[in-house]
Every structure is written in structure tokens, then in C-alpha cells.
Scaffold this motif. Structure first.
Motif, PDB file in Angstrom:
ATOM      1  N   ILE A   4      -1.177 -11.882 -25.134  1.00 50.28           N
ATOM      2  CA  ILE A   4      -0.109 -12.645 -24.373  1.00 50.28           C
ATOM      3  C   ILE A   4       0.454 -13.906 -25.136  1.00 50.28           C
ATOM      4  N   TYR A   5       1.605 -13.838 -25.125  1.00 49.67           N
ATOM      5  CA  TYR A   5       2.436 -14.876 -25.968  1.00 49.67           C
ATOM      6  C   TYR A   5       2.737 -16.290 -24.955  1.00 49.67           C
ATOM      7  N   PHE A   6       2.208 -17.258 -25.326  1.00 43.43           N
ATOM      8  CA  PHE A   6       1.887 -18.291 -24.144  1.00 43.43           C
ATOM      9  C   PHE A   6       2.796 -19.654 -24.698  1.00 43.43           C
ATOM     10  N   VAL A   7       3.938 -20.030 -23.847  1.00 39.53           N
ATOM     11  CA  VAL A   7       4.697 -21.114 -24.461  1.00 39.53           C
ATOM     12  C   VAL A   7       4.759 -22.223 -23.471  1.00 39.53           C
ATOM     13  N   SER A   8       4.338 -23.432 -24.048  1.00 39.08           N
ATOM     14  CA  SER A   8       4.233 -24.491 -23.179  1.00 39.08           C
ATOM     15  C   SER A   8       5.070 -25.793 -23.381  1.00 39.08           C
ATOM     16  N   LEU A  15       0.716 -29.753 -20.600  1.00 36.35           N
ATOM     17  CA  LEU A  15      -0.180 -29.189 -21.486  1.00 36.35           C
ATOM     18  C   LEU A  15      -1.572 -28.890 -20.950  1.00 36.35           C
ATOM     19  N   VAL A  16      -1.837 -29.829 -20.134  1.00 31.68           N
ATOM     20  CA  VAL A  16      -3.464 -29.426 -19.580  1.00 31.68           C
ATOM     21  C   VAL A  16      -3.320 -28.313 -18.868  1.00 31.68           C
ATOM     22  N   ASP A  17      -2.129 -28.096 -17.793  1.00 33.69           N
ATOM     23  CA  ASP A  17      -2.025 -26.993 -17.048  1.00 33.69           C
ATOM     24  C   ASP A  17      -2.182 -25.708 -18.004  1.00 33.69           C
ATOM     25  N   SER A  18      -1.173 -25.810 -18.953  1.00 36.43           N
ATOM     26  CA  SER A  18      -1.280 -24.699 -19.911  1.00 36.43           C
ATOM     27  C   SER A  18      -2.702 -24.234 -20.512  1.00 36.43           C
ATOM     28  N   GLU A  19      -3.619 -25.293 -20.974  1.00 34.98           N
ATOM     29  CA  GLU A  19      -4.730 -25.016 -21.318  1.00 34.98           C
ATOM     30  C   GLU A  19      -5.650 -24.485 -20.275  1.00 34.98           C
ATOM     31  N   LYS A  20      -5.456 -24.792 -19.014  1.00 33.35           N
ATOM     32  CA  LYS A  20      -6.248 -24.408 -17.957  1.00 33.35           C
ATOM     33  C   LYS A  20      -6.032 -22.744 -17.836  1.00 33.35           C
ATOM     34  N   MET A  21      -4.606 -22.499 -17.710  1.00 33.55           N
ATOM     35  CA  MET A  21      -4.006 -21.266 -17.645  1.00 33.55           C
ATOM     36  C   MET A  21      -4.699 -20.346 -18.644  1.00 33.55           C
ATOM     37  N   THR A  22      -4.523 -20.989 -20.002  1.00 36.14           N
ATOM     38  CA  THR A  22      -5.164 -19.727 -21.110  1.00 36.14           C
ATOM     39  C   THR A  22      -6.581 -19.599 -21.124  1.00 36.14           C
ATOM     40  N   GLY A  23      -7.156 -20.797 -20.655  1.00 37.99           N
ATOM     41  CA  GLY A  23      -8.394 -20.737 -20.421  1.00 37.99           C
ATOM     42  C   GLY A  23      -9.009 -19.679 -19.429  1.00 37.99           C
ATOM     43  N   ALA A  24      -8.369 -19.643 -18.513  1.00 36.42           N
ATOM     44  CA  ALA A  24      -8.827 -18.793 -17.116  1.00 36.42           C
ATOM     45  C   ALA A  24      -8.205 -17.105 -17.859  1.00 36.42           C
ATOM     46  N   LEU A  25      -7.364 -16.987 -18.526  1.00 37.87           N
ATOM     47  CA  LEU A  25      -6.958 -15.567 -19.016  1.00 37.87           C
ATOM     48  C   LEU A  25      -7.627 -15.164 -20.124  1.00 37.87           C
ATOM     49  N   SER A  26      -8.347 -16.345 -20.740  1.00 38.42           N
ATOM     50  CA  SER A  26      -9.381 -15.759 -22.017  1.00 38.42           C
ATOM     51  C   SER A  26     -10.655 -15.276 -21.224  1.00 38.42           C
ATOM     52  N   PHE A  32      -4.490 -13.661 -27.003  1.00 36.27           N
ATOM     53  CA  PHE A  32      -3.221 -14.342 -27.371  1.00 36.27           C
ATOM     54  C   PHE A  32      -2.758 -14.036 -28.812  1.00 36.27           C
ATOM     55  N   THR A  33      -1.416 -14.263 -28.686  1.00 36.04           N
ATOM     56  CA  THR A  33      -0.750 -14.111 -30.009  1.00 36.04           C
ATOM     57  C   THR A  33       0.487 -15.059 -30.134  1.00 36.04           C
ATOM     58  N   ASP A  34       0.672 -15.692 -31.379  1.00 36.07           N
ATOM     59  CA  ASP A  34       1.748 -16.386 -31.765  1.00 36.07           C
ATOM     60  C   ASP A  34       2.923 -15.739 -32.107  1.00 36.07           C
TER      61      ASP A  34
END
Length: 239
Positions: A4-8, A15-26, A32-34
Motif C-alpha cells: 500500500i502507498y499511503f498519502v496523508s 495525521l493521527v487518523d492516518s497512523e491509526k489506519m496504517t496501524g490497522a492495515l499493518s 507499505f511502500t514509499d
């Protein structure tokens, strides 16, 4: 394994919402990839507070939509403020978007990713804006190893004429104190030494849950967390 390529985009609360989403996906097994060239899925967490932020979100969506159209992405998901506020416009004008996640439905990110990969028919993941706000989730930190934001509330009750935030973030909802303490402890265990408390208005924390302003009590409890050396408080109002 799909990457997943994630853009916040936008503010620190986003940013906190994004970190929660990436945490759930992890936790769900996604990587994840940059590198957009190596990504199977793109997720963009959008902002629409001011015109420049809207334009940045639109441009990012269109760039990723072009990749989705050409087939270099299996799926494109749009989340956050613009997704909430302009969900119908995105659906009509950018058909390459596979799913839209509203601001109060970010916990459905894993379901959305699973659905779009399985080609399920669900498109909109929207929950009521007065849905209770929760904390304590696992997060993938992106603000630096020793600093992290702690979102103590969501939404706003002010309804100022110059601000549209209540229309896409909802009314003021404090995160239960016990959940914030769990989240702060987890952050400290990851090496975080400075907590930055954020909300649309931090000074009225707790009024909706506890019948009074509980920011002082929360601060006293946060100060007892081992490893946490600094606490910064943002967005305090005169009252």
C-alpha cells in the motif's frame, strides 16, 4: 502480499487518523511502500479546510486516479475530510476511485481494502458524524521516533461562520480518558518522549463525557507515564 502507498494530507489530527489506519492495515497483514511504482493499492487521506488544501487533495487524487485508470494500481481509496464533504462529487467525477471512507469511518479501512481487492460492491464507508470517538489503537508513527501527536477529541461545537469543520468532522466528542492513557503508554513504549495533545479545541476536553473540563486531570495522569518527558498542548482557546 499486496503493498500500500499511503498519502496523508492536512493537519496533525488527520495525521493521527492516518497512523491509526496504517496501524490497522499493518495488523491485518498489509505491507507499505514509499514507491508508487511498487504499490498495488493507494490510499489518500484528504484535507479540505482551506482552498490550497483542497487543491492539493484534488491534485493527489487525480494523479493516483490516472495510475488506476492505466492499470498500474489495483485499487484507489480516498478517505478523510474531502471524502466526507464531497463524497458525491468524487463518486461522479472520478470513477477510478474504488472506495470512499468518511471521517468517522476510518476504522473500516481494512474492510474497505479487502472489499476492493475482492471486487465487492460496497463503495461508500460513511458513518454518522456523532459516532463516539475512540483511542488506544495501534499506530504506525510517521512524525518522528521521539514525538507523537495524541488526539484527545474530534469535532467542534462552535459552528463559527467562517469554518466548515463541524459539517465534515461532526460535533465535539472527547476520547475516553482510559483509552488515551492506553494509547499514550503504547506510544511511550515505542520510544516517544514528547506527546503533543491535539483537538479542534483542547481546553474543553471531557465536557461531553464527564460533565466538566477534564484537561487538567488528563495532564496529571499523562505526567505519570514512564518515559514521557514533555507534553505540548495545541489549540487552546481563551475560555
Amino acid at each position: 502480499m499486496n503493498s500500500i502507498y499511503f498519502v496523508s494530507l492536512g493537519c496533525d489530527k488527520n495525521l493521527v487518523d492516518s497512523e491509526k489506519m496504517t496501524g490497522a492495515l499493518s495488523e491485518h497483514g498489509y505491507a507499505f511502500t514509499d514507491d508508487i511504482e511498487a504499490a498495488d493499492i493507494a490510499v489518500v487521506n484528504t484535507c479540505c479546510f482551506v482552498k490550497d488544501a483542497q487543491m492539493e487533495s484534488v491534485q493527489t487524487i487525480l494523479e493516483l486516479a490516472d495510475r488506476r485508470k492505466k492499470g498500474s494500481l489495483k485499487a484507489l481509496i480516498v478517505a478523510g475530510c474531502m471524502a466526507q464533504r464531497y463524497q458525491n462529487d468524487i463518486r461522479e467525477e472520478v470513477p477510478e476511485v474504488d472506495a470512499i471512507i468518511g471521517t468517522s469511518a476510518i476504522d473500516e479501512i481494512t474492510v474497505a481494502v479487502d472489499d476492493v481487492l475482492k471486487k465487492n460492491v460496497e463503495f461508500l464507508y460513511i458513518e454518522p458524524l456523532d459516532r463516539p470517538e475512540h483511542g488506544g489503537q495501534k499506530r504506525v508513527l510517521s512524525a518522528g521516533g521521539q514525538v507523537a501527536y495524541l488526539k484527545i477529541a474530534e469535532g467542534c461545537n462552535k459552528c463559527c461562520t467562517y469554518c466548515a469543520i463541524p459539517s465534515f468532522r461532526g460535533s465535539y466528542r472527547s476520547v475516553p480518558m482510559e483509552e488515551l492513557l492506553i494509547e499514550a503508554n503504547n506510544l511511550a513504549m515505542q520510544g516517544v518522549k514528547e506527546l503533543i495533545l491535539v483537538a479542534q479545541e483542547t481546553t474543553v476536553y471531557g465536557v461531553d463525557l464527564y460533565g466538566g473540563k477534564k484537561l487538567p486531570e488528563l495532564l496529571k495522569k499523562l505526567c505519570k507515564i514512564a518515559g514521557c518527558r514533555w507534553i505540548r498542548i495545541l489549540y487552546c482557546y481563551p475560555e
